[in-house]
Design a protein around this motif. Sequence first.
Motif, short mmCIF file in Angstrom:
data_model
loop_
_atom_site.label_atom_id
_atom_site.label_comp_id
_atom_site.label_asym_id
_atom_site.label_seq_id
_atom_site.Cartn_x
_atom_site.Cartn_y
_atom_site.Cartn_z
N ALA A 177 50.17 -25.57 9.52
CA ALA A 177 50.17 -24.12 9.74
C ALA A 177 50.12 -23.81 11.23
O ALA A 177 50.86 -22.93 11.72
CB ALA A 177 48.98 -23.49 9.03
N LEU A 178 49.25 -24.53 11.96
CA LEU A 178 49.13 -24.31 13.40
C LEU A 178 50.46 -24.52 14.11
O LEU A 178 50.85 -23.73 14.98
CB LEU A 178 48.06 -25.24 13.96
CG LEU A 178 47.79 -25.12 15.47
CD1 LEU A 178 47.25 -23.75 15.82
CD2 LEU A 178 46.83 -26.22 15.94
N LEU A 179 51.19 -25.57 13.73
CA LEU A 179 52.49 -25.84 14.35
C LEU A 179 53.46 -24.68 14.12
O LEU A 179 54.20 -24.28 15.02
CB LEU A 179 53.08 -27.14 13.80
CG LEU A 179 52.46 -28.44 14.32
CD1 LEU A 179 53.05 -29.64 13.58
CD2 LEU A 179 52.75 -28.58 15.83
N ASP A 180 53.50 -24.13 12.89
CA ASP A 180 54.41 -23.02 12.60
C ASP A 180 54.06 -21.79 13.44
O ASP A 180 54.95 -21.12 13.97
CB ASP A 180 54.36 -22.66 11.12
CG ASP A 180 55.29 -23.55 10.29
OD1 ASP A 180 56.12 -24.26 10.88
OD2 ASP A 180 55.19 -23.52 9.04
N PHE A 181 52.77 -21.51 13.57
CA PHE A 181 52.38 -20.34 14.36
C PHE A 181 52.70 -20.56 15.85
O PHE A 181 53.10 -19.62 16.55
CB PHE A 181 50.90 -20.03 14.16
CG PHE A 181 50.54 -19.74 12.72
CD1 PHE A 181 51.38 -18.98 11.92
CD2 PHE A 181 49.36 -20.24 12.17
CE1 PHE A 181 51.05 -18.72 10.59
CE2 PHE A 181 49.03 -19.97 10.85
CZ PHE A 181 49.88 -19.22 10.05
N GLN A 182 52.55 -21.78 16.31
CA GLN A 182 52.90 -22.07 17.70
C GLN A 182 54.41 -21.91 17.93
O GLN A 182 54.83 -21.36 18.95
CB GLN A 182 52.45 -23.49 18.06
CG GLN A 182 50.94 -23.63 18.23
CD GLN A 182 50.49 -25.07 18.41
OE1 GLN A 182 51.18 -26.02 17.97
NE2 GLN A 182 49.34 -25.26 19.04
N HIS A 183 55.20 -22.39 16.98
CA HIS A 183 56.65 -22.22 17.10
C HIS A 183 57.03 -20.74 17.07
O HIS A 183 57.94 -20.31 17.77
CB HIS A 183 57.36 -22.97 15.98
CG HIS A 183 57.31 -24.45 16.13
ND1 HIS A 183 57.38 -25.32 15.06
CD2 HIS A 183 57.20 -25.24 17.23
CE1 HIS A 183 57.31 -26.56 15.49
NE2 HIS A 183 57.19 -26.54 16.80
N GLY A 184 56.30 -19.97 16.25
CA GLY A 184 56.56 -18.54 16.20
C GLY A 184 56.30 -17.87 17.54
O GLY A 184 57.06 -16.99 17.97
N LEU A 185 55.24 -18.30 18.23
CA LEU A 185 54.93 -17.72 19.53
C LEU A 185 55.91 -18.17 20.61
O LEU A 185 56.06 -17.50 21.63
CB LEU A 185 53.49 -18.08 19.93
CG LEU A 185 52.42 -17.33 19.13
CD1 LEU A 185 51.04 -17.91 19.41
CD2 LEU A 185 52.46 -15.85 19.46
N GLN A 186 56.59 -19.29 20.40
CA GLN A 186 57.66 -19.68 21.33
C GLN A 186 58.85 -18.72 21.21
O GLN A 186 59.52 -18.41 22.19
CB GLN A 186 58.10 -21.10 21.04
CG GLN A 186 57.08 -22.16 21.46
CD GLN A 186 57.51 -23.56 21.04
OE1 GLN A 186 58.60 -23.76 20.50
NE2 GLN A 186 56.63 -24.53 21.28
N ILE A 187 59.09 -18.24 19.98
CA ILE A 187 60.19 -17.28 19.76
C ILE A 187 59.80 -15.91 20.29
O ILE A 187 60.59 -15.23 20.94
CB ILE A 187 60.52 -17.19 18.26
CG1 ILE A 187 61.05 -18.52 17.75
CG2 ILE A 187 61.52 -16.07 17.97
CD1 ILE A 187 61.11 -18.61 16.24
N SER A 188 58.57 -15.48 20.01
CA SER A 188 58.10 -14.16 20.41
C SER A 188 56.73 -14.28 21.06
O SER A 188 55.70 -14.09 20.42
CB SER A 188 58.02 -13.24 19.18
OG SER A 188 57.54 -11.97 19.53
N PRO A 189 56.70 -14.64 22.35
CA PRO A 189 55.42 -14.84 23.03
C PRO A 189 54.53 -13.60 22.94
O PRO A 189 54.98 -12.48 23.15
CB PRO A 189 55.84 -15.12 24.48
CG PRO A 189 57.25 -15.62 24.39
CD PRO A 189 57.86 -14.89 23.23
N GLY A 190 53.28 -13.83 22.59
CA GLY A 190 52.33 -12.73 22.51
C GLY A 190 52.39 -11.93 21.23
O GLY A 190 51.65 -10.95 21.09
#
Length: 651
Positions: free
Chosen positions: A553-566
Amino acid sequence: MKRRRGAAPEPGCLGAWAAESRALAGQWRAARCSGPGGTAAREVRQLRGGFGELLLRMRGLPAALPALPLELTVLYNSLLCTVGASDSAIEGEAEGMRQGLLRVLEACGACRQDLSTEELWQKVLQEVTAEELRAPLHRLGALQAAWWVSAGRLGSTARLFQLLSSTQDPGRAHCSKGENELLSLLKAWRVPAEEASLPLLQSAEDLKEILCTTAAFLQGLQELEAGNFPTALSLLQEAAGGFCSKRVLAQIYTCLSCCAQRMGKPQTALQHLKRALQVDLHFLPALSHVAAVYHELGETDAELQALALLYEALEKNPPAASSSSPHFLMRTELLVHTPILASLLRHRHPSEVKYLLAQRCLQDGRVADAVEHYLDFLALLQEGLQQQVPLDGSSALPRIPEVFLEAASALEQAGRHQDAITVCEEVISRTTDLIPRMLRVEERLEQPECPSPGAGLAGGLLSQKKESLCCLAWRAAGYLHQGWAWAALGESKEAITHFSRCLGDLLRVQLCGSGVEPTENLLPEVEVLQKIRLLSLIGRGTQFLELGRHKEALLDFQHGLQISPGDPAATSYLVQALWKLNRKQEAAARWQKLSESPPGEEGRPCCDAPFSFRPFPLYLVSCLEQAMFPHCDSLARSIQDFLRTSNQDPS
């Protein structure tokens, strides 16, 4: 001008022609009083043939001044019959008018074949002084003006009436400063008296009134299109006080409403639309505009009521409202047919209105009504809807896959998750064969300074790629909706499978961008794909959390923040994942940073602002709502307790 020394027709022949002309005119008067429109229409076609044959016989002899008043009157009536029979005022009979003018010049000894129609009129009106020709020529001039107005030649019309007025009174050919020149000239023109021996199918006085109304209407539309709203308002108000049928008056009031609306006066617009419907209850474009004005005012109940009435009326398919005026051969509606009028008064298809009902209900959170309307619309699709709705961009309908996805969104919000999954499967199956295995696209929209020789081909390729991107977005959104639907059903593994399919689809796109942060020139299709990717990563991450797979789950949320920082939703879920992994210090630091960021509308960014992108498609609304972090308060309390404990702990 010197008159031609030609032999005039025999008096008996001239008398027979006059009697035949009177008989034909008498038939028209009888047909007008007969009642049924079909009878009058058949009579017009017969009269057209009768006047046409009579005119041919008259033109079989050399042009002679004694016969010209009758010949020009027969020509006038014949041209009116042509208009009435074809139900169009387009200049299809220009040659007939031209031959009439040449016959006048021939009778006066000055035949000129090399002049344009406008030049012929100038020569005839300036040089022919025979008093007996003045009235017939003025009537033909009014008919010529109707054709020119219909063709948008308002300048030619103004010059013609300057000539007509100057032959009556040279001092009347000028208009005062600030007045509309064409309208002033039309009003200044004195209609010649009719002669009982030369009956007309439509009086020149009627033509003058119709021309005044038409000129004001057309110029009002031109000013409306140009954005000169006060001038447009004045001209359209002038037209509303003119001579026209109920249907045309309803059109004018509707155009007045459009003008008022663009001037920022929606309540005035509603008053004009009320008048339009009072004049012609069956004029449905006015009802369509009523719904649009209420939409602008944010009065959803009134808007939906107007749309429902419009749909009901369209389903009944009422006949066109009949005019209370007597039947005229030349009418205002035959002269006004501009693109802007067609655009403002476009008749909607029932399916478009049904879609608008569904869309507005979904936007307003009336989920049950939205579901009902969307299902009705999907049923209409089975009846060959694509063949009935215009594909020129004027329709209110989006692309059909988007409608399916909006329907799925409504079904999800109504708790009908299995139905939503089924609808999305339809989108997925229909778009599968339209997506290439790999799609290489520019991430940003380039703006070339000057077009290159191969710009046309490049534009075609870009259009193809955009279409492929749209198909990919629809298919990926289908998987995204299915993922959230399975999650709502408590089937986390199925949800993860569909979220993963969505992300796998998006891997087909190879973006070739500069890597620069600003998003102003980002392709809209690419932006939608990024939104879908973010929502899918958040969705899959939440299901990993449900299954206790916190690292994934943590990896998916990190990848999401790479797409939309913040992004606050992805950040909030990432904090939760860190917390569950017992990385509480890191989670607290992330949470404090998020709390210090500018708050959303309600001061709670983690719950109310899951996206920082520009407006997104309606079919993504339910996914955005599901992606919102639901545990803000409880997580905030846990972190605050942790921070207080940490601050009190000496170690």
